[in-house]
Design a protein around this motif. Sequence first.
Motif, PDB file in Angstrom:
ATOM      1  N   GLY A 286       0.816  -1.209   0.000  1.00  0.00           N
ATOM      2  CA  GLY A 286       0.000   0.000   0.000  1.00  0.00           C
ATOM      3  C   GLY A 286       0.846   1.252   0.000  1.00  0.00           C
ATOM      4  O   GLY A 286       0.551   2.199  -0.724  1.00  0.00           O
ATOM      5  N   VAL A 287       1.914   1.278   0.820  1.00  0.00           N
ATOM      6  CA  VAL A 287       2.755   2.473   0.881  1.00  0.00           C
ATOM      7  C   VAL A 287       3.433   2.711  -0.459  1.00  0.00           C
ATOM      8  O   VAL A 287       3.604   3.853  -0.886  1.00  0.00           O
ATOM      9  CB  VAL A 287       3.792   2.324   2.018  1.00  0.00           C
ATOM     10  N   ILE A 288       3.794   1.656  -1.173  1.00  0.00           N
ATOM     11  CA  ILE A 288       4.456   1.870  -2.461  1.00  0.00           C
ATOM     12  C   ILE A 288       3.454   2.271  -3.530  1.00  0.00           C
ATOM     13  O   ILE A 288       3.710   3.169  -4.326  1.00  0.00           O
ATOM     14  CB  ILE A 288       5.219   0.591  -2.873  1.00  0.00           C
ATOM     15  N   ARG A 289       2.261   1.658  -3.536  1.00  0.00           N
ATOM     16  CA  ARG A 289       1.393   1.784  -4.690  1.00  0.00           C
ATOM     17  C   ARG A 289       0.384   2.928  -4.616  1.00  0.00           C
ATOM     18  O   ARG A 289      -0.073   3.395  -5.648  1.00  0.00           O
ATOM     19  CB  ARG A 289       0.610   0.475  -4.895  1.00  0.00           C
ATOM     20  N   LEU A 290       0.003   3.351  -3.423  1.00  0.00           N
ATOM     21  CA  LEU A 290      -1.081   4.337  -3.335  1.00  0.00           C
ATOM     22  C   LEU A 290      -0.617   5.706  -3.822  1.00  0.00           C
ATOM     23  O   LEU A 290       0.575   6.011  -3.782  1.00  0.00           O
ATOM     24  CB  LEU A 290      -1.591   4.405  -1.900  1.00  0.00           C
ATOM     25  N   PRO A 291      -1.549   6.565  -4.288  1.00  0.00           N
ATOM     26  CA  PRO A 291      -1.129   7.741  -5.050  1.00  0.00           C
ATOM     27  C   PRO A 291      -0.771   8.977  -4.230  1.00  0.00           C
ATOM     28  O   PRO A 291      -0.245   9.929  -4.796  1.00  0.00           O
ATOM     29  CB  PRO A 291      -2.368   8.032  -5.893  1.00  0.00           C
ATOM     30  N   ASP A 292      -1.026   8.996  -2.915  1.00  0.00           N
ATOM     31  CA  ASP A 292      -1.131  10.265  -2.212  1.00  0.00           C
ATOM     32  C   ASP A 292      -0.494  10.127  -0.837  1.00  0.00           C
ATOM     33  O   ASP A 292      -0.387   9.021  -0.320  1.00  0.00           O
ATOM     34  CB  ASP A 292      -2.623  10.549  -2.073  1.00  0.00           C
TER      35      ASP A 292
END
Lengths: 94, 122
Positions: free
Chosen positions: B26-32
Amino acid sequence: MIEIIIRLALLFCSISMLGLIYRVIKGPSVADRVIALDAIGVNLVAITALISIVLSSHAFLEIILLIGILAFIGTVAFAKYLEKGVIIERERNH
Amino acid sequence: MSVIIDFLIGFFILVGSLFCLIATIGVIRLPDVYTRNHAASKAATLGVMSILLGTFLYFYALEGHFNSRLILGIIFLFMTSPISGHLINRAAYNSGVKLWDKSVRDDLKEYNKKIVNKSSVD
């Protein structure tokens, strides 16, 4: 059985720490880097617990609380620095 | 009895480490910044709490050593992780990090605008 599970868990935690290091280096803003550093501290707690199972000694378990407290204080200090520009404010009225 | 304890320890530790891995994805892939902080603080905390619970069960059941510092660590993580996440989110908002351009709602902006209008009226 339980040894295999603990080795697997150590592998997962190490992979997640590597991903967080990627976010620390890449992260577009300072807040990203602070979030990733905080998560690295929390992951370090998990790795300490798993290592103390592998070595089967409870000498490392006191360090867990210390690492947690240090990560929390570091994050609070960074948040205050980002918001106000200083960490320790002094009221100078004279 | 021992088989049940072994199963519980393995379950807690495996689920916790999987939570850590999913939080990192999640930390790598999320946009914001804000969504990344959501992933990091919540899922990593649950994962690490589960791993610490598994470690506590291991030392208590298999070695007969009741370690109160592990319980203290679980309680401390449970208390401080939402606080630090909220603080760093607030600092990021106030220092001007943009939201994702597809996000729909920004309540704090309207609140800040209202505060500014009221103070200018006064």
